[in-house]
Design an enzyme around this catalytic site. Sequence first.
Site, PDB file in Angstrom:
ATOM      1  N   HIS A  41      20.361  -0.037  -9.980  1.00  0.00           N
ATOM      2  CA  HIS A  41      19.876  -0.437 -11.302  1.00  0.00           C
ATOM      3  C   HIS A  41      21.049  -0.579 -12.253  1.00  0.00           C
ATOM      4  CE1 HIS A  41      17.150  -0.944 -14.658  1.00  0.00           C
ATOM      5  NE2 HIS A  41      17.813  -0.021 -15.329  1.00  0.00           N
ATOM      6  N   SER A  42      21.095  -1.694 -12.988  1.00  0.00           N
ATOM      7  CA  SER A  42      22.115  -1.956 -13.989  1.00  0.00           C
ATOM      8  C   SER A  42      23.502  -1.892 -13.343  1.00  0.00           C
ATOM      9  CB  SER A  42      21.947  -0.998 -15.162  1.00  0.00           C
ATOM     10  OG  SER A  42      22.610  -1.464 -16.308  1.00  0.00           O
TER      11      SER A  42
END
Length: 252
Positions: free
Chosen positions: A100-101
């Site tokens: 994520h990210s």
Amino acid sequence: MTKTTDVSWFPPCRPEATPAPALDADAIQLFCLPHAGAGASAYRDWPALLAPGIEAIPVQLPGRENRHREPALRSAAELVTELTGPVAGYAGGDFALFGHSMGALLCYELAHVLSALGKPPRHLFVSGLGAPHIPPTGPRLCDLPDDELVTVIAKLEGTSPEVLAQPELVQLLLPLFRADLEVWETYIHHRGPLQVPITAMGGRRDPNVGLDLLGAWGDLTSAEFHLEVFDGGHFYHYAAPDEVLAVIKERL
């Protein structure tokens, strides 16, 4: 390869009294890399939620939680160099990557390196990040003054207001956030397309990652590409974990 037991990279993310989830003998491994400022505990619930068919393996990066005494690395190249050996050693014959990210960027680079070693992941899940061949725009967040950076972090809604209201905790967290933001903001894309299926995932109300940036991940694979959009902002997967994990189960 011999399976590593290095708990610095793969710490147990469940209370000691909680038994490990039962797995199928042929469970697929899913290595999970955290977002900026976070540690492996961001995925502490995933092992139980994905078992028995998928073994979720949260990855701990330097500078956080049980590795808080180590300096945080400030470039994707450094982090992937450090990650490659532990992940390649721990991975069995059938594994996938989720990030994520900032974690999505690291998973993308790691997928390239592991593929070059003859050990490609079965699937790459990238979440909450625009495709990395499109450079970021706007001012560098890692260079913002402390008060402005705290405002940016608060708007993303991934850090509790209670934490951000404590100056001592904020001063401990900001150097890690800055290092992680620098990883993304200094990254230069230099890769050809992967031969690995990619699923890009994001929140419909993410203030920084529009659907066009998510959809551009399709340019980075010669295999299948899927775009999955959920209600919520940058941390949509905290609000609707069942929906997110259902997609992962379907793909794997």
